[in-house]
Write an enzyme that holds these catalytic residues in place. Structure first.
Site, PDB file in Angstrom:
ATOM      1  N   HIS A   1       9.900  -0.800  -3.565  1.00  0.00           N
ATOM      2  CA  HIS A   1       9.685  -2.182  -4.011  1.00  0.00           C
ATOM      3  C   HIS A   1      11.000  -2.951  -4.110  1.00  0.00           C
ATOM      4  O   HIS A   1      11.010  -4.128  -4.455  1.00  0.00           O
ATOM      5  CB  HIS A   1       8.980  -2.198  -5.369  1.00  0.00           C
ATOM      6  N   SER A   2      12.103  -2.292  -3.813  1.00  0.00           N
ATOM      7  CA  SER A   2      13.401  -2.974  -3.773  1.00  0.00           C
ATOM      8  C   SER A   2      13.467  -3.962  -2.623  1.00  0.00           C
ATOM      9  O   SER A   2      14.248  -4.920  -2.655  1.00  0.00           O
ATOM     10  CB  SER A   2      14.514  -1.925  -3.612  1.00  0.00           C
TER      11      SER A   2
ATOM     12  N   PRO B   1      -2.782   4.678  -4.694  1.00  0.00           N
ATOM     13  CA  PRO B   1      -2.659   4.061  -6.018  1.00  0.00           C
ATOM     14  C   PRO B   1      -2.662   2.537  -5.901  1.00  0.00           C
ATOM     15  O   PRO B   1      -2.193   1.977  -4.911  1.00  0.00           O
ATOM     16  CB  PRO B   1      -1.297   4.555  -6.514  1.00  0.00           C
TER      17      PRO B   1
ATOM     18  N   ASP C   1      17.949  -0.459  -2.138  1.00  0.00           N
ATOM     19  CA  ASP C   1      18.991   0.011  -3.053  1.00  0.00           C
ATOM     20  C   ASP C   1      18.414   0.216  -4.453  1.00  0.00           C
ATOM     21  O   ASP C   1      17.219   0.010  -4.685  1.00  0.00           O
ATOM     22  CB  ASP C   1      20.173  -0.967  -3.076  1.00  0.00           C
TER      23      ASP C   1
ATOM     24  N   VAL D   1      -3.223   8.921   2.492  1.00  0.00           N
ATOM     25  CA  VAL D   1      -4.690   8.971   2.600  1.00  0.00           C
ATOM     26  C   VAL D   1      -5.099  10.215   3.394  1.00  0.00           C
ATOM     27  O   VAL D   1      -5.253  10.172   4.616  1.00  0.00           O
ATOM     28  CB  VAL D   1      -5.243   7.688   3.251  1.00  0.00           C
TER      29      VAL D   1
ATOM     30  N   HIS E   1       0.939   4.219   3.536  1.00  0.00           N
ATOM     31  CA  HIS E   1      -0.494   3.952   3.682  1.00  0.00           C
ATOM     32  C   HIS E   1      -1.184   4.977   4.584  1.00  0.00           C
ATOM     33  O   HIS E   1      -2.380   5.229   4.414  1.00  0.00           O
ATOM     34  CB  HIS E   1      -0.715   2.541   4.232  1.00  0.00           C
TER      35      HIS E   1
ATOM     36  N   ASP F   1      13.034  -8.391  -4.825  1.00  0.00           N
ATOM     37  CA  ASP F   1      14.374  -8.351  -5.406  1.00  0.00           C
ATOM     38  C   ASP F   1      15.135  -9.569  -4.897  1.00  0.00           C
ATOM     39  O   ASP F   1      15.507  -9.628  -3.724  1.00  0.00           O
ATOM     40  CB  ASP F   1      15.068  -7.047  -4.995  1.00  0.00           C
TER      41      ASP F   1
ATOM     42  N   GLU G   1      -8.826   1.417   8.563  1.00  0.00           N
ATOM     43  CA  GLU G   1      -8.071   1.428   7.301  1.00  0.00           C
ATOM     44  C   GLU G   1      -7.245   0.155   7.153  1.00  0.00           C
ATOM     45  O   GLU G   1      -7.109  -0.394   6.056  1.00  0.00           O
ATOM     46  CB  GLU G   1      -7.144   2.644   7.259  1.00  0.00           C
TER      47      GLU G   1
ATOM     48  N   SER H   1      -4.247   7.674  11.349  1.00  0.00           N
ATOM     49  CA  SER H   1      -5.571   7.054  11.218  1.00  0.00           C
ATOM     50  C   SER H   1      -5.447   5.579  10.834  1.00  0.00           C
ATOM     51  O   SER H   1      -6.305   4.768  11.178  1.00  0.00           O
ATOM     52  CB  SER H   1      -6.428   7.794  10.189  1.00  0.00           C
TER      53      SER H   1
END
Length: 332
Positions: free
Chosen positions: A199-200, A169, A257, A77, A73, A249, A95, A83
């Site tokens: 995202h694991s 994104p 992993d 940016v 994050h 997960d 932010e 920041s």
């Protein structure tokens, strides 16, 4: 005559001294990011940060997820300049209080790390470097690879909340949009696939995924996974303040992993971007390769984190070294 010659000699040496100082200052300014930037000015800096991250992880396991999200994050940016850590002021929103930062937490523990470093070396180590190095140690805490990262960043003085949407994104964005945004930072397709492997670990709040469950279940979701998601997210319009979430997960929720890639190939990805990653022809080959080889995942993940951490940093005479990570010095 002697006085005039003496004055000339003194003036000559003064010029030499000024030139040497100027050259030194120029070298400092042009040094940029380097390995072990604080080896002379604060030799214990990285060890202190490592020790603090380990202590915090021992007490609060979820801090490791926070460190990993922070680097994404902040650095995505415009610049790796901490920041993200600034509080809102009367003139600008921070932010970390934008909608895109929903779920970010544990900022107070960054201050804990900063205070420990300040006790050893006041005014030397930037919050931007603390943010990046805590992410490195958080990755290790989660079972991920140790990534040697350069230091020498300085802190920005203003929040970039007004441009967050332009750079970060979104989980509902097309895979083309995601690839384009990362390409602007110099991160290629395998690097993007590896970064999304974060995202694991951690969890996804129900407000981010109920559109895949209500009013009808997204047919792309694995039927085996849907009952669990419905159980965890029983409300079509969940309270954003309620702690309702699904583990990213279920098998190894606290371990970074390659299980993530097997999950999304089995249609168990929670977010739209997870599903697109598994089935878009540009990314699917890398997803399959990472699903088969954790070593390959770690190699690409390390490379991508390195590129992310070096995105347009402030160095040399730019920026400042904040006294507190949540306040620019003029407000301290």
């Amino acid at each position: 005559m002697r006085k005039i010659m003496g004055a000339k000699v003194l003036f000559f040496f003064a010029l030499l001294s000024f030139s040497a100082v100027s050259a030194f200052a120029q070298d400092e300014e042009d040094q940029g990011l380097v390995m072990n930037f604080y080896k002379d000015s604060c030799p214990q800096a990285e060890d202190i940060i490592t020790e603090q991250v380990k202590l915090l992880y021992k007490r609060h396991k979820n801090t490791a997820f926070s460190w990993l999200r922070n680097i994404f994050h902040d650095c995505a940016v415009q610049s790796c300049d901490a920041s993200l850590l600034l509080d809102s002021t009367r003139r600008s929103l921070s932010e970390k209080e934008t909608d895109r930062s929903f779920g970010l937490r544990n900022f107070r523990y960054i201050e804990t790390i900063k205070e420990a470093v300040e006790r050893e070396c006041p005014g030397v180590v930037s919050c931007a470097d603390i943010l990046v190095l805590s992410a490195r140690e958080g990755i290790v805490s989660l079972g991920g690879p140790y990534i040697p990262l350069k230091t020498g960043r300085r802190d920005g003085r203003r929040s970039r909340a007004d441009v967050v949407e332009e750079y970060l994104p979104d989980h509902n964005e097309t895979i083309s949009g995601v690839l384009d945004r990362f390409a602007a930072m110099g991160i290629d397709t395998p690097g993007v696939v590896a970064l999304l492997g974060a995202h694991s670990v951690g969890r996804t709040h129900c407000v981010k995924l109920v559109h895949r469950l209500y009013p009808e279940v997204d047919p792309a979701l694995s039927p085996d996974h849907v009952p669990h998601m419905l159980h965890k997210c029983p409300d079509q319009i969940p309270d954003p303040k309620a702690v309702q979430y699904v583990r990213n997960d279920r098998g190894t929720p606290m371990v970074l992993d390659n299980n993530y890639y097997r999950n999304i190939l089995d249609n168990k990805g929670l977010l739209i971007v997870d599903h697109q990653l598994a089935y878009d022809k540009r990314t699917r080959p890398y997803v399959k390769k990472m699903a088969k080889s954790q070593d390959y995942f770690f190699k690409e993940f390390s490379r991508a984190i390195t590129l992310l951490s070096e995105n347009n940093p402030l160095t040399g005479s730019k920026g400042e070294i904040r006294k507190q990570c949540n306040l620019a010095n003029k407000l301290h």
